[in-house]
Design a protein around this motif. Structure first.
Motif, PDB file in Angstrom:
ATOM      1  N   MET A   1       0.839  -1.176   0.000  1.00 49.86           N
ATOM      2  CA  MET A   1       0.000   0.000   0.000  1.00 49.86           C
ATOM      3  C   MET A   1       0.888   1.244   0.000  1.00 49.86           C
ATOM      4  O   MET A   1       1.833   1.349   0.766  1.00 49.86           O
ATOM      5  N   ALA A   2       0.585   2.169  -0.875  1.00 49.50           N
ATOM      6  CA  ALA A   2       1.322   3.426  -0.946  1.00 49.50           C
ATOM      7  C   ALA A   2       1.030   4.249   0.310  1.00 49.50           C
ATOM      8  O   ALA A   2      -0.056   4.175   0.874  1.00 49.50           O
ATOM      9  N   THR A   3       2.013   5.028   0.709  1.00 52.10           N
ATOM     10  CA  THR A   3       1.848   5.873   1.884  1.00 52.10           C
ATOM     11  C   THR A   3       1.861   7.329   1.461  1.00 52.10           C
ATOM     12  O   THR A   3       2.761   7.772   0.763  1.00 52.10           O
ATOM     13  N   ALA A   4       0.857   8.060   1.881  1.00 52.43           N
ATOM     14  CA  ALA A   4       0.770   9.490   1.600  1.00 52.43           C
ATOM     15  C   ALA A   4       1.270  10.265   2.805  1.00 52.43           C
ATOM     16  O   ALA A   4       1.067   9.843   3.949  1.00 52.43           O
ATOM     17  N   ILE A  51      -7.670   7.059   6.077  1.00 55.13           N
ATOM     18  CA  ILE A  51      -7.305   8.401   5.602  1.00 55.13           C
ATOM     19  C   ILE A  51      -6.184   8.302   4.575  1.00 55.13           C
ATOM     20  O   ILE A  51      -6.224   8.959   3.526  1.00 55.13           O
ATOM     21  N   ASN A  52      -5.186   7.469   4.850  1.00 55.73           N
ATOM     22  CA  ASN A  52      -4.080   7.285   3.906  1.00 55.73           C
ATOM     23  C   ASN A  52      -4.589   6.774   2.557  1.00 55.73           C
ATOM     24  O   ASN A  52      -4.220   7.292   1.506  1.00 55.73           O
ATOM     25  N   ALA A  53      -5.451   5.768   2.586  1.00 51.11           N
ATOM     26  CA  ALA A  53      -5.982   5.195   1.348  1.00 51.11           C
ATOM     27  C   ALA A  53      -6.804   6.228   0.577  1.00 51.11           C
ATOM     28  O   ALA A  53      -6.720   6.304  -0.657  1.00 51.11           O
ATOM     29  N   ASP A  54      -7.590   7.034   1.275  1.00 45.72           N
ATOM     30  CA  ASP A  54      -8.387   8.068   0.612  1.00 45.72           C
ATOM     31  C   ASP A  54      -7.510   9.138  -0.026  1.00 45.72           C
ATOM     32  O   ASP A  54      -7.817   9.644  -1.114  1.00 45.72           O
ATOM     33  N   ASN A  58      -7.185   9.878  -3.936  1.00 44.77           N
ATOM     34  CA  ASN A  58      -7.734  11.209  -4.189  1.00 44.77           C
ATOM     35  C   ASN A  58      -9.255  11.245  -3.984  1.00 44.77           C
ATOM     36  O   ASN A  58      -9.990  11.867  -4.746  1.00 44.77           O
ATOM     37  N   THR A  59      -9.713  10.566  -2.917  1.00 42.07           N
ATOM     38  CA  THR A  59     -11.147  10.522  -2.601  1.00 42.07           C
ATOM     39  C   THR A  59     -11.457  11.044  -1.199  1.00 42.07           C
ATOM     40  O   THR A  59     -12.570  10.852  -0.713  1.00 42.07           O
ATOM     41  N   LEU A  60     -10.502  11.689  -0.559  1.00 39.55           N
ATOM     42  CA  LEU A  60     -10.727  12.221   0.786  1.00 39.55           C
ATOM     43  C   LEU A  60     -11.772  13.336   0.707  1.00 39.55           C
ATOM     44  O   LEU A  60     -11.604  14.297  -0.049  1.00 39.55           O
ATOM     45  N   ASN A  63     -16.444  14.547   6.235  1.00 39.28           N
ATOM     46  CA  ASN A  63     -15.928  14.612   7.606  1.00 39.28           C
ATOM     47  C   ASN A  63     -14.450  14.254   7.679  1.00 39.28           C
ATOM     48  O   ASN A  63     -13.711  14.804   8.504  1.00 39.28           O
ATOM     49  N   TYR A  64     -14.009  13.344   6.838  1.00 40.19           N
ATOM     50  CA  TYR A  64     -12.607  12.921   6.857  1.00 40.19           C
ATOM     51  C   TYR A  64     -11.693  14.050   6.379  1.00 40.19           C
ATOM     52  O   TYR A  64     -10.628  14.265   6.943  1.00 40.19           O
ATOM     53  N   LEU A  65     -12.118  14.772   5.362  1.00 38.37           N
ATOM     54  CA  LEU A  65     -11.341  15.909   4.873  1.00 38.37           C
ATOM     55  C   LEU A  65     -11.255  16.985   5.952  1.00 38.37           C
ATOM     56  O   LEU A  65     -10.194  17.555   6.200  1.00 38.37           O
TER      57      LEU A  65
END
Length: 166
Positions: A1-4, A51-54, A58-60, A63-65
């Motif tokens: 999994m990529a990490t942002a 949150i990392n996956a979103d 690019n789907t954040l 409420n999470y944003l």
């Protein structure tokens, strides 16, 4: 999994005492470290991964944003500085460890660096307390916050480290 990374270089420079000319390579690893250690500790594994996956997808949004922008970014900015400052004056290269110096400036004492670290820690803990307070009243908006199990990191509810109790 990529990490942002949850913050940008510009945000770190804008909201701290870092000089705008600083090379990103000097501090980027400390942002990642602060994110993995401090932020994951307060979000827990499931919310941190969501949150990392979103961000990666690019789907954040929603409420999470808001959670990222209002609570997590300020925490991460200052936890990053807590981790970076003790190493700011040093470079590790092929021929050893070097301490930077300049003709026009003087190096600061360790006590001054310790003061800066503690000041950043105090700021980071303040933002962390705000996050914990928000989550205590709004955790129903983030189902991942309370769904950790087994080897997952469970969210810490304490912002202040007061030392070891034996």
């Amino acid at each position: 999994m990529a990490t942002a990374l949850l913050i940008s270089r510009d945000e770190l420079v804008k909201y701290t005492a870092l000089n705008g000319n600083i090379d990103t390579d000097n501090f980027i690893q400390w942002v990642k470290l602060a994110q993995d250690i401090h932020i994951q500790n307060y979000l827990g594994t499931k919310l941190f991964n969501k949150i990392n996956a979103d961000i990666v997808a690019n789907t954040l949004s929603g409420n999470y944003l808001m959670l990222v922008n209002v609570y997590i970014k300020p925490m991460l900015i200052h936890w990053s500085m807590v981790e970076y400052l003790p190493f700011a004056a040093y470079t590790i290269a092929n021929k050893g460890v070097y301490k930077h110096g300049s003709e026009n400036s003087s190096n600061v004492d360790k006590s001054e660096i310790d003061f800066l670290v503690e000041k950043e820690r105090s700021i980071a803990q303040s933002y962390t307390r705000r996050f914990i307070d928000y989550m205590s009243f709004n955790n129903n908006l983030y189902p991942e916050y309370n769904s950790n199990s087994n080897a997952d990191v469970f969210p810490s509810k304490e912002a202040d480290f007061i030392g070891w109790v034996l």
